[in-house]
Scaffold this motif. Structure first.
Motif, PDB file in Angstrom:
ATOM      1  N   ASN A 250     -64.428  25.782  18.464  1.00  0.00           N
ATOM      2  CA  ASN A 250     -63.431  24.758  18.790  1.00  0.00           C
ATOM      3  C   ASN A 250     -62.052  25.382  18.930  1.00  0.00           C
ATOM      4  O   ASN A 250     -61.317  25.080  19.870  1.00  0.00           O
ATOM      5  CB  ASN A 250     -63.390  23.673  17.703  1.00  0.00           C
ATOM      6  CG  ASN A 250     -64.569  22.724  17.798  1.00  0.00           C
ATOM      7  OD1 ASN A 250     -65.306  22.745  18.780  1.00  0.00           O
ATOM      8  ND2 ASN A 250     -64.752  21.900  16.787  1.00  0.00           N
ATOM      9  N   LEU A 251     -61.711  26.246  17.984  1.00  0.00           N
ATOM     10  CA  LEU A 251     -60.393  26.878  18.032  1.00  0.00           C
ATOM     11  C   LEU A 251     -60.256  27.757  19.271  1.00  0.00           C
ATOM     12  O   LEU A 251     -59.210  27.771  19.917  1.00  0.00           O
ATOM     13  CB  LEU A 251     -60.153  27.698  16.759  1.00  0.00           C
ATOM     14  CG  LEU A 251     -59.695  26.886  15.550  1.00  0.00           C
ATOM     15  CD1 LEU A 251     -59.609  27.768  14.313  1.00  0.00           C
ATOM     16  CD2 LEU A 251     -58.344  26.228  15.803  1.00  0.00           C
ATOM     17  N   GLU A 252     -61.340  28.465  19.605  1.00  0.00           N
ATOM     18  CA  GLU A 252     -61.300  29.325  20.801  1.00  0.00           C
ATOM     19  C   GLU A 252     -61.065  28.491  22.056  1.00  0.00           C
ATOM     20  O   GLU A 252     -60.233  28.818  22.884  1.00  0.00           O
ATOM     21  CB  GLU A 252     -62.603  30.110  20.932  1.00  0.00           C
ATOM     22  CG  GLU A 252     -62.507  31.485  20.286  1.00  0.00           C
ATOM     23  CD  GLU A 252     -63.865  32.152  20.131  1.00  0.00           C
ATOM     24  OE1 GLU A 252     -63.907  33.207  19.478  1.00  0.00           O
ATOM     25  OE2 GLU A 252     -64.874  31.603  20.649  1.00  0.00           O
ATOM     26  N   GLU A 253     -61.813  27.387  22.138  1.00  0.00           N
ATOM     27  CA  GLU A 253     -61.687  26.535  23.316  1.00  0.00           C
ATOM     28  C   GLU A 253     -60.269  25.939  23.412  1.00  0.00           C
ATOM     29  O   GLU A 253     -59.658  25.948  24.472  1.00  0.00           O
ATOM     30  CB  GLU A 253     -62.723  25.417  23.216  1.00  0.00           C
ATOM     31  CG  GLU A 253     -62.923  24.671  24.508  1.00  0.00           C
ATOM     32  CD  GLU A 253     -63.677  23.375  24.283  1.00  0.00           C
ATOM     33  OE1 GLU A 253     -64.684  23.397  23.551  1.00  0.00           O
ATOM     34  OE2 GLU A 253     -63.226  22.348  24.824  1.00  0.00           O
ATOM     35  N   LYS A 257     -56.478  26.756  26.045  1.00  0.00           N
ATOM     36  CA  LYS A 257     -55.629  25.795  26.774  1.00  0.00           C
ATOM     37  C   LYS A 257     -54.216  25.738  26.206  1.00  0.00           C
ATOM     38  O   LYS A 257     -53.295  25.376  26.909  1.00  0.00           O
ATOM     39  CB  LYS A 257     -56.244  24.391  26.690  1.00  0.00           C
ATOM     40  CG  LYS A 257     -57.613  24.301  27.336  1.00  0.00           C
ATOM     41  CD  LYS A 257     -58.124  22.888  27.230  1.00  0.00           C
ATOM     42  CE  LYS A 257     -59.590  22.810  27.616  1.00  0.00           C
ATOM     43  NZ  LYS A 257     -60.358  21.897  26.801  1.00  0.00           N
ATOM     44  N   GLY A 258     -54.074  26.072  24.953  1.00  0.00           N
ATOM     45  CA  GLY A 258     -52.751  25.951  24.317  1.00  0.00           C
ATOM     46  C   GLY A 258     -52.411  24.501  24.086  1.00  0.00           C
ATOM     47  O   GLY A 258     -52.760  23.927  23.063  1.00  0.00           O
ATOM     48  N   VAL A 259     -51.807  23.868  25.066  1.00  0.00           N
ATOM     49  CA  VAL A 259     -51.555  22.423  24.964  1.00  0.00           C
ATOM     50  C   VAL A 259     -52.801  21.710  25.498  1.00  0.00           C
ATOM     51  O   VAL A 259     -53.192  21.921  26.646  1.00  0.00           O
ATOM     52  CB  VAL A 259     -50.313  21.997  25.774  1.00  0.00           C
ATOM     53  CG1 VAL A 259     -50.176  20.481  25.780  1.00  0.00           C
ATOM     54  CG2 VAL A 259     -49.070  22.625  25.169  1.00  0.00           C
ATOM     55  N   PHE A 260     -53.443  20.901  24.670  1.00  0.00           N
ATOM     56  CA  PHE A 260     -54.683  20.252  25.103  1.00  0.00           C
ATOM     57  C   PHE A 260     -54.643  18.733  24.947  1.00  0.00           C
ATOM     58  O   PHE A 260     -55.506  18.034  25.452  1.00  0.00           O
ATOM     59  CB  PHE A 260     -55.884  20.815  24.334  1.00  0.00           C
ATOM     60  CG  PHE A 260     -55.769  20.637  22.847  1.00  0.00           C
ATOM     61  CD1 PHE A 260     -56.221  19.483  22.240  1.00  0.00           C
ATOM     62  CD2 PHE A 260     -55.189  21.626  22.054  1.00  0.00           C
ATOM     63  CE1 PHE A 260     -56.097  19.305  20.873  1.00  0.00           C
ATOM     64  CE2 PHE A 260     -55.062  21.449  20.684  1.00  0.00           C
ATOM     65  CZ  PHE A 260     -55.520  20.287  20.093  1.00  0.00           C
ATOM     66  N   ILE A 261     -53.638  18.196  24.256  1.00  0.00           N
ATOM     67  CA  ILE A 261     -53.564  16.743  24.056  1.00  0.00           C
ATOM     68  C   ILE A 261     -53.037  16.097  25.347  1.00  0.00           C
ATOM     69  O   ILE A 261     -51.963  16.469  25.842  1.00  0.00           O
ATOM     70  CB  ILE A 261     -52.685  16.402  22.835  1.00  0.00           C
ATOM     71  CG1 ILE A 261     -53.362  16.930  21.556  1.00  0.00           C
ATOM     72  CG2 ILE A 261     -52.443  14.892  22.740  1.00  0.00           C
ATOM     73  CD1 ILE A 261     -52.567  16.760  20.285  1.00  0.00           C
ATOM     74  N   GLU A 262     -53.825  15.142  25.864  1.00  0.00           N
ATOM     75  CA  GLU A 262     -53.524  14.554  27.175  1.00  0.00           C
ATOM     76  C   GLU A 262     -52.102  14.009  27.284  1.00  0.00           C
ATOM     77  O   GLU A 262     -51.403  14.257  28.256  1.00  0.00           O
ATOM     78  CB  GLU A 262     -54.527  13.437  27.517  1.00  0.00           C
ATOM     79  CG  GLU A 262     -55.938  13.939  27.823  1.00  0.00           C
ATOM     80  CD  GLU A 262     -56.018  15.035  28.891  1.00  0.00           C
ATOM     81  OE1 GLU A 262     -55.255  14.939  29.883  1.00  0.00           O
ATOM     82  OE2 GLU A 262     -56.801  15.996  28.727  1.00  0.00           O
ATOM     83  N   GLU A 263     -51.673  13.270  26.255  1.00  0.00           N
ATOM     84  CA  GLU A 263     -50.350  12.638  26.359  1.00  0.00           C
ATOM     85  C   GLU A 263     -49.252  13.701  26.422  1.00  0.00           C
ATOM     86  O   GLU A 263     -48.234  13.515  27.094  1.00  0.00           O
ATOM     87  CB  GLU A 263     -50.105  11.653  25.206  1.00  0.00           C
ATOM     88  CG  GLU A 263     -50.260  12.284  23.848  1.00  0.00           C
ATOM     89  CD  GLU A 263     -49.942  11.341  22.679  1.00  0.00           C
ATOM     90  OE1 GLU A 263     -49.120  10.434  22.824  1.00  0.00           O
ATOM     91  OE2 GLU A 263     -50.520  11.546  21.606  1.00  0.00           O
ATOM     92  N   LEU A 268     -45.377  16.720  29.747  1.00  0.00           N
ATOM     93  CA  LEU A 268     -44.804  18.006  30.170  1.00  0.00           C
ATOM     94  C   LEU A 268     -45.000  18.268  31.661  1.00  0.00           C
ATOM     95  O   LEU A 268     -44.213  18.973  32.283  1.00  0.00           O
ATOM     96  CB  LEU A 268     -45.415  19.145  29.347  1.00  0.00           C
ATOM     97  CG  LEU A 268     -45.026  19.168  27.858  1.00  0.00           C
ATOM     98  CD1 LEU A 268     -45.761  20.279  27.140  1.00  0.00           C
ATOM     99  CD2 LEU A 268     -43.524  19.327  27.670  1.00  0.00           C
ATOM    100  N   GLY A 269     -46.073  17.686  32.206  1.00  0.00           N
ATOM    101  CA  GLY A 269     -46.334  17.816  33.641  1.00  0.00           C
ATOM    102  C   GLY A 269     -46.327  19.250  34.128  1.00  0.00           C
ATOM    103  O   GLY A 269     -47.111  20.083  33.656  1.00  0.00           O
ATOM    104  N   ASP A 270     -45.408  19.575  35.037  1.00  0.00           N
ATOM    105  CA  ASP A 270     -45.356  20.900  35.667  1.00  0.00           C
ATOM    106  C   ASP A 270     -44.941  22.015  34.721  1.00  0.00           C
ATOM    107  O   ASP A 270     -45.128  23.189  35.020  1.00  0.00           O
ATOM    108  CB  ASP A 270     -44.357  20.893  36.835  1.00  0.00           C
ATOM    109  CG  ASP A 270     -44.780  19.886  37.879  1.00  0.00           C
ATOM    110  OD1 ASP A 270     -45.983  19.523  37.866  1.00  0.00           O
ATOM    111  OD2 ASP A 270     -43.915  19.457  38.671  1.00  0.00           O
ATOM    112  N   LYS A 271     -44.333  21.629  33.626  1.00  0.00           N
ATOM    113  CA  LYS A 271     -43.771  22.667  32.744  1.00  0.00           C
ATOM    114  C   LYS A 271     -44.840  23.494  32.042  1.00  0.00           C
ATOM    115  O   LYS A 271     -44.530  24.490  31.405  1.00  0.00           O
ATOM    116  CB  LYS A 271     -42.833  22.028  31.715  1.00  0.00           C
ATOM    117  CG  LYS A 271     -41.561  21.496  32.359  1.00  0.00           C
ATOM    118  CD  LYS A 271     -40.545  21.067  31.307  1.00  0.00           C
ATOM    119  CE  LYS A 271     -39.684  19.908  31.760  1.00  0.00           C
ATOM    120  NZ  LYS A 271     -40.143  18.593  31.359  1.00  0.00           N
ATOM    121  N   ILE A 272     -46.120  23.068  32.126  1.00  0.00           N
ATOM    122  CA  ILE A 272     -47.152  23.902  31.491  1.00  0.00           C
ATOM    123  C   ILE A 272     -48.116  24.454  32.537  1.00  0.00           C
ATOM    124  O   ILE A 272     -48.266  23.918  33.604  1.00  0.00           O
ATOM    125  CB  ILE A 272     -47.970  23.158  30.393  1.00  0.00           C
ATOM    126  CG1 ILE A 272     -48.423  21.777  30.869  1.00  0.00           C
ATOM    127  CG2 ILE A 272     -47.169  23.063  29.116  1.00  0.00           C
ATOM    128  CD1 ILE A 272     -49.460  21.129  30.002  1.00  0.00           C
TER     129      ILE A 272
END
Ligand code: ATP
Ligand code: MG
Length: 272
Positions: A250-253, A257-263, A268-272
């Motif tokens: 889970n941690l690897e997955e 992605k780094g940021v993975f929470i949809e909201e 952040l949109g384009d910033k990530i």
């Protein structure tokens, strides 16, 4: 409503977790939960994040072995502490009754007041008998120094299989050294309890107890040989290993992605 109680809308992304937290705060207010119980809950929550707040197959395997052990036991006993009483009192009492297990109050931070409050909570939840509160039947486990060394002569003292969810490591190891089979629920597979126990259910107690009731309903239709087979094939080290591997995966997955929470991603949109 308490003055500091927060309203949790169903749409809140962490509604479930916040509700559990509120239950614990309420339990603390009522005097059931100790200060240390609040901190222990925080430790559990942290591991639950890494499990992504799901009941995994390794936990189901451990639950099946646990139910089989209780069904085959001569003197099964369910230990109760403040967090257990605050979080799952009703279902815990129900499961104990289905399995013909005794309920025993056993506290790390023992006070007469808390002991009686927990007994009352269990009685309100349907318990017909609660051990561990009667001085007359109190004896000691010599291996343990703190207050948790006291046990009931009709309960844990003579038990062959003991259920000690959210338990401290010293007590778990003492029970094992007394020759008892110990079943625990602990979100932290690294804790001494998780490591010492005969059967470790790495899951949130709030999800685990209702699931165990369901599993009991299934296993109650099986014969003794079937239950013995479950136990013959059970390996707690393997289950602990699977819990840790799942956390690692889970941690690897998530790390990829780094940021993975949809909201957060949406914001952040384009910033990530
Ligand atoms: P140990 O003494 O076993 O090494 P510890 O001192 O960290 O561990 P204790 O307070 O003795 O922990 O036991 C509480 C355990 O219960 C912790 O491992 C914690 O992660 C776990 N826990 C807390 N809340 C829950 C919950 N809701 N469901 C399952 N486990 C939980
Ligand atoms: Mg401990």
């Amino acid at each position: 409503m308490r003055e500091d109680e927060i309203e949790i809308p169903n749409t809140h992304p962490r509604a479930k977790s916040l509700r559990i937290r509120e239950k614990l705060i309420e339990g603390f207010r009522k005097g059931l939960v100790a200060y240390a119980g609040l901190i222990a809950h925080g430790r559990g929550e942290a591991f639950d994040y890494i499990l992504r707040e799901r009941t995994h197959q390794f936990a189901i395997d451990a639950m099946r072995a646990a139910i089989a052990s209780f069904m085959l036991a001569k003197h099964p006993v369910f230990s109760v502490n403040g967090n257990v009483a605050a979080l799952v009192s009703k279902d815990y009492v129900k499961l104990a009754e289905l399995l013909n297990a005794k309920l025993e109050v056993n506290l790390f931070y023992r006070t007469r007041k808390r002991e009686l409050l927990i007994r009352d909570e269990l009685v309100r939840s349907g318990a017909k008998e609660v051990l561990g509160v009667d001085e007359e039947y109190r004896t000691e486990i010599p291996e343990i120094k703190h207050l948790r060394r006291f046990v009931d002569t009709r309960g844990i003292y003579i038990a062959d299989v003991v259920f000690v969810p959210l338990e401290d490591g010293d007590r778990t190891s003492a029970l094992i050294k007394l020759g008892k089979k110990v079943v625990t629920i602990d979100l932290n597979p690294l804790s001494r309890t998780a490591q010492w126990a005969s059967i470790t259910i790495v899951d949130n107690i709030v999800r685990a107890i209702p699931k165990m009731i369901e599993i009991y309903r299934d296993l109650s239709k099986k014969d003794k040989e079937y239950l013995l087979d479950i136990l013959r094939n059970y390996d707690n080290a393997r289950v602990l290993s699977q819990a840790m591997i799942t956390m690692k995966k889970n941690l690897e997955e998530l790390a990829s992605k780094g940021v993975f929470i949809e909201e957060v991603k949406d914001y952040l949109g384009d910033k990530i």
